[in-house]
Design an enzyme around this catalytic site. Structure first.
Site, PDB file in Angstrom:
ATOM      1  N   GLU A 169     -10.871  -1.291  -3.819  1.00 38.32           N
ATOM      2  CA  GLU A 169     -10.259  -0.527  -2.732  1.00 38.32           C
ATOM      3  C   GLU A 169      -9.102   0.294  -3.291  1.00 38.32           C
ATOM      4  O   GLU A 169      -8.832   0.310  -4.486  1.00 38.32           O
ATOM      5  CB  GLU A 169      -9.735  -1.487  -1.646  1.00 38.32           C
ATOM      6  CG  GLU A 169      -8.666  -2.459  -2.151  1.00 38.32           C
ATOM      7  CD  GLU A 169      -8.305  -3.530  -1.148  1.00 38.32           C
ATOM      8  OE1 GLU A 169      -9.065  -3.721  -0.183  1.00 38.32           O
ATOM      9  OE2 GLU A 169      -7.256  -4.179  -1.342  1.00 38.32           O
TER      10      GLU A 169
ATOM     11  N   ASP B 145       0.804  -1.223   0.000  1.00 32.14           N
ATOM     12  CA  ASP B 145       0.000   0.000   0.000  1.00 32.14           C
ATOM     13  C   ASP B 145       0.841   1.280   0.000  1.00 32.14           C
ATOM     14  O   ASP B 145       0.592   2.194   0.786  1.00 32.14           O
ATOM     15  CB  ASP B 145      -0.922   0.028   1.220  1.00 32.14           C
ATOM     16  CG  ASP B 145      -1.627  -1.290   1.475  1.00 32.14           C
ATOM     17  OD1 ASP B 145      -1.931  -1.986   0.494  1.00 32.14           O
ATOM     18  OD2 ASP B 145      -1.874  -1.611   2.640  1.00 32.14           O
TER      19      ASP B 145
END
Length: 308
Positions: free
Chosen positions: A197, A33
């Site tokens: 997401e 991420d």
């Protein structure tokens, strides 16, 4: 051939100095991420992983310095207010504005209580950071409050928060207050096709690019899709897939776009699984990679062919 820079924790990494607490310099490191902040001539990466939410910096995209945690669970006074047995911190975002730095992050898991987003203010890109003392956004009713992405729109002067995913796979967009510590109001947006997401927003030549991850984070379905729009809130025109699993690298996703301060060229930072076979689920550590990208004459992002 496009050049990719792999970043993974490695034995034999160079250290700035011997002794406890010394910052370490490495050519590669693990994480997921990755959010990228460009501050002057320095590129900062804030990944999921490590002992809290850490910051890494580089001026050449090859040698990376670990500055240690900016924020730990113990720094967040409200993290156990929901009575859940355990929490994790992931998917941070850093914004430079108002003469200071704002650090946004996710607190989970979603079950048995809703996930939440938090925000801290920092003295610099390496911290120290002070948490606001309260959640910025709480999930629930089918919405999972994860993966904050904050975008300051130079055209409107507004700062937007993009959040959500996984459980419900729902994207929500909010306008922040001028102090960037609270939500002013929500903006209703259409759900982009194939959204799961990890939303990211960037602007280039008047085109707004909403990019995001699709699929499951630990298997071969994970990939990066994108849409374009005339504003930060749509309407979205779906443009397709730019990163997907291939024979060598699996599950690329949860990314950031940025401009290299050395030459102004656009780059993408993302994580992927390496040394894995089959469709997953994969286990072990994800590696962060940085790669050059290019745009077609109509503004489309050229599909990215991963290499090492």
């Amino acid at each position: 051939m496009r050049r990719t820079i792999g970043i993974m924790l490695a034995a034999g990494a160079l250290c700035l100095a011997a002794g406890a607490g010394a910052e370490r310099v490495q050519s590669v490191f693990d994480g997921g991420d990755p959010f990228v902040l460009v501050d002057g001539d320095t590129v900062w990466i804030y990944p999921t992983g490590g002992k809290g939410l850490e910051g890494w910096s580089s001026t050449d995209l090859v040698h990376w310095r670990n500055h240690g945690p900016l924020l730990r669970k113990s720094d967040i006074t409200w993290i156990d207010d929901d009575g859940a047995p355990s929490h994790g911190l992931w998917a941070p975002d850093m914004l430079a504005a108002n003469g200071r730095y704002y650090f946004y992050y996710s607190v989970g898991p979603q079950h048995p209580t809703p996930s939440r987003l938090g925000v801290a203010t920092c003295e610099g890109p390496a911290g120290p950071c002070t948490d606001s003392g309260r959640p910025l956004l709480t999930g629930g009713d089918g919405f999972e409050a994860i993966d904050p992405m904050v975008f300051a729109d130079a055209r409107s002067g507004k700062t937007y928060l993009y959040a959500g995913g996984s459980a419900g796979s729902t994207l929500r967009v909010f306008v922040l207050t001028p102090d960037l510590m609270r939500i002013d109001h929500e903006v209703t947006v259409a759900q982009p096709p194939h959204f799961t997401e990890g939303a990211f927003m960037h602007e280039r030549d008047g085109i707004y690019y909403l990019s995001y991850s699709h699929g499951r984070w630990n298997d071969a379905t994970y990939s990066v899709h994108y849409a374009t729009a005339p504003s930060p809130t749509g309407p979205w025109t779906y443009r397709g897939v730019i990163l997907k699993t291939d024979a060598a690298y699996k599950g690329p996703g949860h990314h950031s776009f940025f401009r290299d301060p050395r030459d102004g060229g656009w780059r993408i930072a993302y994580h992927r699984w390496e040394g894995q076979d089959g469709p997953g689920p994969y286990r072990g550590h994800r590696r962060i990679a940085i790669q050059k990208i290019s745009y077609a004459a109509d503004g489309a992002i050229e599909p990215i062919s991963m290499d090492d």
